[in-house]
Design a protein around this motif. Structure first.
Motif, PDB file in Angstrom:
ATOM      1  N   ARG A 355      25.120  -2.109 -11.978  1.00 21.31           N
ATOM      2  CA  ARG A 355      23.918  -3.074 -12.783  1.00 21.31           C
ATOM      3  C   ARG A 355      22.765  -3.036 -11.399  1.00 21.31           C
ATOM      4  O   ARG A 355      21.617  -3.262 -11.387  1.00 21.31           O
ATOM      5  CB  ARG A 355      24.084  -4.519 -12.225  1.00 21.31           C
ATOM      6  CG  ARG A 355      24.778  -5.057 -13.909  1.00 21.31           C
ATOM      7  CD  ARG A 355      25.720  -6.340 -13.661  1.00 21.31           C
ATOM      8  NE  ARG A 355      26.126  -7.334 -14.646  1.00 21.31           N
ATOM      9  CZ  ARG A 355      27.498  -7.811 -14.874  1.00 21.31           C
ATOM     10  NH1 ARG A 355      27.624  -8.582 -13.688  1.00 21.31           N
ATOM     11  NH2 ARG A 355      27.471  -7.975 -16.147  1.00 21.31           N
ATOM     12  N   ASP A 356      23.603  -2.836 -10.139  1.00 26.44           N
ATOM     13  CA  ASP A 356      22.532  -2.691  -9.180  1.00 26.44           C
ATOM     14  C   ASP A 356      21.729  -1.288  -9.435  1.00 26.44           C
ATOM     15  O   ASP A 356      19.939  -1.491  -9.332  1.00 26.44           O
ATOM     16  CB  ASP A 356      22.971  -2.553  -7.539  1.00 26.44           C
ATOM     17  CG  ASP A 356      24.132  -3.723  -7.458  1.00 26.44           C
ATOM     18  OD1 ASP A 356      22.897  -5.096  -8.057  1.00 26.44           O
ATOM     19  OD2 ASP A 356      24.490  -3.953  -6.156  1.00 26.44           O
ATOM     20  N   GLN A 357      22.161  -0.670  -9.455  1.00 28.03           N
ATOM     21  CA  GLN A 357      21.995   0.516 -10.509  1.00 28.03           C
ATOM     22  C   GLN A 357      20.149   0.443 -11.283  1.00 28.03           C
ATOM     23  O   GLN A 357      19.579   1.312 -11.607  1.00 28.03           O
ATOM     24  CB  GLN A 357      22.720   1.779 -10.817  1.00 28.03           C
ATOM     25  CG  GLN A 357      21.889   3.376 -10.765  1.00 28.03           C
ATOM     26  CD  GLN A 357      22.910   4.235 -11.096  1.00 28.03           C
ATOM     27  OE1 GLN A 357      24.376   3.993 -10.581  1.00 28.03           O
ATOM     28  NE2 GLN A 357      22.509   6.150 -10.615  1.00 28.03           N
ATOM     29  N   GLU A 402       7.398  12.366  -8.197  1.00 29.36           N
ATOM     30  CA  GLU A 402       8.955  12.839  -8.732  1.00 29.36           C
ATOM     31  C   GLU A 402       9.727  13.251  -7.955  1.00 29.36           C
ATOM     32  O   GLU A 402      10.950  13.275  -8.223  1.00 29.36           O
ATOM     33  CB  GLU A 402       7.686  14.573  -9.225  1.00 29.36           C
ATOM     34  CG  GLU A 402       8.541  15.322  -9.696  1.00 29.36           C
ATOM     35  CD  GLU A 402       7.514  16.442  -9.954  1.00 29.36           C
ATOM     36  OE1 GLU A 402       8.657  17.593 -10.539  1.00 29.36           O
ATOM     37  OE2 GLU A 402       6.841  16.452  -9.208  1.00 29.36           O
ATOM     38  N   SER A 403       8.876  13.586  -6.421  1.00 26.41           N
ATOM     39  CA  SER A 403      10.449  13.796  -5.757  1.00 26.41           C
ATOM     40  C   SER A 403      11.577  12.707  -5.461  1.00 26.41           C
ATOM     41  O   SER A 403      12.789  13.266  -5.227  1.00 26.41           O
ATOM     42  CB  SER A 403       9.862  14.109  -4.176  1.00 26.41           C
ATOM     43  OG  SER A 403       8.752  13.217  -3.733  1.00 26.41           O
ATOM     44  N   GLN A 404      10.896  11.437  -5.415  1.00 26.17           N
ATOM     45  CA  GLN A 404      11.515  10.185  -5.582  1.00 26.17           C
ATOM     46  C   GLN A 404      12.923  10.569  -6.445  1.00 26.17           C
ATOM     47  O   GLN A 404      14.322   9.658  -6.641  1.00 26.17           O
ATOM     48  CB  GLN A 404      10.408   8.817  -5.421  1.00 26.17           C
ATOM     49  CG  GLN A 404      10.484   8.831  -4.200  1.00 26.17           C
ATOM     50  CD  GLN A 404       9.221   7.653  -4.514  1.00 26.17           C
ATOM     51  OE1 GLN A 404       9.616   6.733  -5.377  1.00 26.17           O
ATOM     52  NE2 GLN A 404       8.932   7.599  -2.541  1.00 26.17           N
ATOM     53  N   TRP A 405      11.977  10.990  -7.895  1.00 24.68           N
ATOM     54  CA  TRP A 405      13.455  10.563  -8.885  1.00 24.68           C
ATOM     55  C   TRP A 405      14.187  12.296  -8.545  1.00 24.68           C
ATOM     56  O   TRP A 405      14.502  13.733  -9.961  1.00 24.68           O
ATOM     57  CB  TRP A 405      12.724  11.623 -10.462  1.00 24.68           C
ATOM     58  CG  TRP A 405      12.116   9.616 -10.725  1.00 24.68           C
ATOM     59  CD1 TRP A 405      10.685   9.369 -10.823  1.00 24.68           C
ATOM     60  CD2 TRP A 405      12.523   8.732 -11.022  1.00 24.68           C
ATOM     61  NE1 TRP A 405      10.731   8.326 -10.441  1.00 24.68           N
ATOM     62  CE2 TRP A 405      11.733   7.981 -11.141  1.00 24.68           C
ATOM     63  CE3 TRP A 405      13.972   8.844 -11.619  1.00 24.68           C
ATOM     64  CZ2 TRP A 405      12.563   6.735 -11.928  1.00 24.68           C
ATOM     65  CZ3 TRP A 405      14.469   7.280 -11.770  1.00 24.68           C
ATOM     66  CH2 TRP A 405      13.640   6.463 -11.693  1.00 24.68           C
ATOM     67  N   GLY A 406      14.401  13.311  -7.516  1.00 25.37           N
ATOM     68  CA  GLY A 406      14.771  14.148  -6.988  1.00 25.37           C
ATOM     69  C   GLY A 406      16.394  14.161  -6.992  1.00 25.37           C
ATOM     70  O   GLY A 406      17.418  13.184  -8.294  1.00 25.37           O
ATOM     71  N   GLY A 408      20.527  13.874  -8.255  1.00 20.49           N
ATOM     72  CA  GLY A 408      21.245  12.548  -7.705  1.00 20.49           C
ATOM     73  C   GLY A 408      21.372  11.252  -8.345  1.00 20.49           C
ATOM     74  O   GLY A 408      21.478  10.099  -8.318  1.00 20.49           O
ATOM     75  N   THR A 409      19.573  11.389  -8.145  1.00 19.15           N
ATOM     76  CA  THR A 409      18.903  10.002  -8.274  1.00 19.15           C
ATOM     77  C   THR A 409      19.446   9.352  -9.504  1.00 19.15           C
ATOM     78  O   THR A 409      19.296   8.201 -10.018  1.00 19.15           O
ATOM     79  CB  THR A 409      17.523   9.681  -7.945  1.00 19.15           C
ATOM     80  OG1 THR A 409      16.779  10.265  -7.170  1.00 19.15           O
ATOM     81  CG2 THR A 409      16.905   8.550  -8.782  1.00 19.15           C
ATOM     82  N   LEU A 410      19.242   9.983 -10.656  1.00 24.01           N
ATOM     83  CA  LEU A 410      19.093   9.890 -12.361  1.00 24.01           C
ATOM     84  C   LEU A 410      21.034  10.320 -12.445  1.00 24.01           C
ATOM     85  O   LEU A 410      21.637  10.157 -13.386  1.00 24.01           O
ATOM     86  CB  LEU A 410      19.139  10.882 -13.183  1.00 24.01           C
ATOM     87  CG  LEU A 410      17.030  11.027 -12.727  1.00 24.01           C
ATOM     88  CD1 LEU A 410      16.382  11.647 -14.131  1.00 24.01           C
ATOM     89  CD2 LEU A 410      17.147   9.499 -13.671  1.00 24.01           C
TER      90      LEU A 410
END
Length: 716
Positions: A355-357, A402-406, A408-410
């Motif tokens: 839920r936090d994610q 875009e780099s923040q969605w690098g 491991g983020t997904l």
């Protein structure tokens, strides 16, 4: 009386005996039933058949015939003699008590020749008929007398009559055809009970019947019991009364049997005398049987008490088992709650992380979507200068977002599977292994007094577990006291149930007891047994502890030596208490050697003269004089020596702790040694010039009184 009823019933018909006869096997049967179980043999005679039916053959010859009988459970159940008696082929019937009965196989004569038997006589029995006892299955071929050759059991008939009368609650009329009414009178002459209607109809008080005496039924019952029985007559000579008893054939006989019959050369005695003798023997036998019956009654009471105890213990044990299983179930439920709590915690943790994610990704996606929509709107603007003013900043923001969605983020931060596995295997295995274990200590053993004994200063004890004890025993502990009322001490621990304890004190009373043990603990002690050792010591020389140069003979009572040097040999019994006396005689004495006699410790030196070390107390003597010696110290030279045939005596008194020597029944010198304590063995040292013989089990010399001595040390 109820227990006796089975003795009074015929094994064939199952009813009370009627006119019982005695078979040669001593069993009884109704006369009518005997006719029903007769089997006819072929007409051809054989040596065995002739022997069984001959007039000069004893009724007990059936025992020889019985050896040839063939009994098969697949056929009729009755024996047959070789080819003489054929197995019945007709269907069998069963009596009320289960005995199989076969109808007579005797062919019936034609109707025109059928003759009815005269009243009071037996039907004609065909020749070569065979009867088989329904109880022991022994068979007998009848002779020409048929069933008349078997004596009638009048005693049994009388017992049955009295028993039936005693069991009748109310005397019934004997002439009522249906539903007999209660009798009101009995005619002593007719010996019949009548009710009032039957008396008026069948026994009117007129004519010859007027002289008959009518009495009440109860009085008639008593008169029936006390009325004298008819005198028994001989089965071979029906007109002669039985007056003698044949000892060899064990049967009553008449005078004519003695004069003409087969009993003429047999030993006979008066019937009355043998009647009294056998009554006395039966009474004595009944005394022993009565004791066994009393023991059986007590045993039955014990068994009934055991039934009650088993039921009570079963209920108690079942309740205990249910309580223990319920405790296990409660423990499992508690553990179940603990494990469920852990699962719930893991479940909540996984949900929180996911839920936090989700929340984080939702916010970031909203920001990204807003930036994308803003950039698309900027691209739609037609003002180049205005676009260029903000384009660089937007490009940097887009690349930064875009780099923040690098990498491991997904990627989910938590696995949806629960990484927990319940290890229930050991518990299931333990549950399958759940069983009853021995939780009780063993019962107290039972000393077997008939196998416990003492010999000399040894005691043998034997024991066993109680007969009904089923508790596992791992071993036993045997304890004895010190023979003087002291504390018990363990003398044996092991699995054997018999033990011999050696080296006890002479003339002592020992207390012995034993207990059993297993993994659950130690059980109770057995009853204490007191055992008395021998008052006088019997012992021999001991080859095991002697010097190798010693030569033994005469069952280890005589010793000599093959060396010129002194060698030591000891007795096989040790003393530490009491008063003991033994002697040694000189069988050979050459060249005036110096043998030494006395006592020693178990570790005395064996290759020097006795008394040279501090482990021996001795008197050495030659042909003229003697000395006392201990620890190589010579004292008390005394005149008087030894020769062949001389006797040396040693008196050891532990009550005064002294040792005295004698030569030829005379005290040699004063008291040799005092202050003796501990364990001592009789001992001697000798060389090849001497041979001595030991004498034990001797009484204390008459001159000596234990405990009395003068101050100078000489014995009074």
């Amino acid at each position: 009386m109820d227990e006796m009823e089975e003795e009074l019933k015929c094994p064939v018909c199952g009813s009370f005996f009627r006119e019982p006869i005695i078979l040669p096997c001593s069993h009884n049967i109704c006369q009518a039933c005997a006719r029903n179980i007769l089997v006819q043999t072929p007409d051809a005679e054989s040596p065995q058949s002739s022997r069984a039916s001959g007039s000069g053959v004893s009724d007990y010859d059936y025992l020889d015939l019985d050896k040839m009988s063939l009994y098969s459970e697949a056929d009729s159940g009755y024996g047959s003699y070789g080819g003489f008696v054929s197995a019945p082929t007709t269907p069998c019937q069963k009596s009320p008590n289960g005995v199989r009965v076969f109808p007579p196989t005797v062919p019936q004569p034609p109707p025109q020749h059928h003759l009815l038997p005269q009243p009071g006589s037996l039907p004609q029995i065909p020749r070569n008929s065979c009867i088989t006892c329904p109880q022991c299955h022994r068979s007998l071929i009848l002779d020409e007398r048929g069933l008349r050759g078997f004596p009638k059991n009048r005693v049994l008939e009388g017992v049955v009559d009295r028993y039936q009368q005693s069991k009748a609650a109310a005397l019934k009329c004997q002439l009522c055809e249906k539903s007999p009414k209660e009798a009101s009178v009995m005619c002593e002459q007719c010996d019949v009970f009548y009710c009032d209607p039957c008396r008026l109809r069948c026994h009117p008080p007129r004519g010859p019947l007027a002289k008959h005496r009518l009495v009440p039924p109860a009085q008639g019952r008593i008169s029936r019991r006390t009325s004298p029985r008819k005198i028994s007559t001989c089965t071979e000579h029906e007109l002669e009364n039985l007056s003698m008893y044949c000892v060899q054939c064990k049967t009553p006989v008449c005078y004519q049997c003695l004069e003409e019959g087969k009993h003429g050369t047999h030993e006979v005695k008066a019937l009355g005398a043998m009647w009294k003798l056998h009554k006395g023997q039966l009474s004595q036998a009944l005394t022993g049987l009565s004791d066994r019956a009393s023991e059986a009654k007590e045993f039955l009471v014990q068994l009934r008490n055991m039934v009650q105890h088993i039921q009570e213990n079963g209920v108690e044990f079942e309740a205990c088992l249910v309580a223990q299983c319920d405790a296990l179930i409660d423990a499992l439920n508690r553990r179940k709650a603990q494990l469920l709590s852990r699962v719930n915690k893991e479940h909540e943790h996984k949900l929180k992380v996911v839920r936090d994610q989700i929340s984080h990704c939702t916010v970031k996606l909203r920001q990204t979507t807003g930036l994308m929509e803003y950039c698309l709107e900027v691209i739609k603007e037609n003002d180049p200068s205005g676009f260029l003013q903000i384009s660089d900043a937007l490009i940097r923001r887009v690349h930064m977002t875009e780099s923040q969605w690098g990498k491991g983020t997904l990627t989910p931060r938590m696995n949806s599977d629960f990484d927990l596995t319940l290890d229930s295997g050991p518990l299931l295995q333990t549950i399958h292994q759940l069983d009853f274990v021995q939780l009780k200590v063993p019962a107290a053993p039972m000393l077997q007094l008939e196998e416990c004994c003492t010999q000399n200063n040894s005691a043998t004890l034997s024991w066993k577990q109680p007969p009904l004890s089923t508790i596992t025993v791992d071993g036993y502990i045997l304890e004895l006291d010190d023979g003087n009322g002291g504390p018990f001490r363990e003398v044996y621990v092991g699995t054997e149930t018999i033990c011999t304890v050696d080296g006890l004190h002479f003339n002592s009373k020992y207390k012995a007891r034993v207990k059993a043990f297993n993994a659950s603990g130690v059980g109770q002690y057995s009853k204490t047994l007191i055992m008395q050792t021998s008052e006088i010591a019997w012992f021999t020389f001991d080859p095991a502890s002697a010097h190798p140069d010693i030569i033994f003979s005469n069952d280890n009572l005589t010793v000599s030596c093959n060396s010129y040097d002194d060698r030591v040999v000891m007795g096989n019994s040790a003393f530490s208490r009491g008063v003991h006396y033994w002697e040694m005689t000189i069988d050979r004495y050459d060249n005036h050697p110096d043998p030494a006699f006395g006592i020693a410790r178990g570790d005395v030196l064996k290759d020097v003269m006795l008394g040279k070390d501090d482990k021996a107390w001795a008197m050495y003597v030659d042909n003229n004089r003697s000395w006392f010696m201990h620890n190589n110290s010579h004292t008390n030279r005394t005149d008087g020596g030894i020769s062949k045939g001389a006797t040396i005596g040693m008196l050891l008194d532990f009550s005064r702790r002294i040792l005295i020597f004698l030569i030829n029944d005379e005290q040699q010198g004063p008291v040799a040694f005092e202050g003796l304590e501990g364990v001592y063995y009789p001992a001697i040292s000798l060389n090849r010039n001497v041979q001595v013989t030991l004498h034990t089990g001797l009484p204390i010399p008459d001159f000596y009184t234990p405990g009395d001595a003068d101050p100078n040390g000489s014995v009074c």
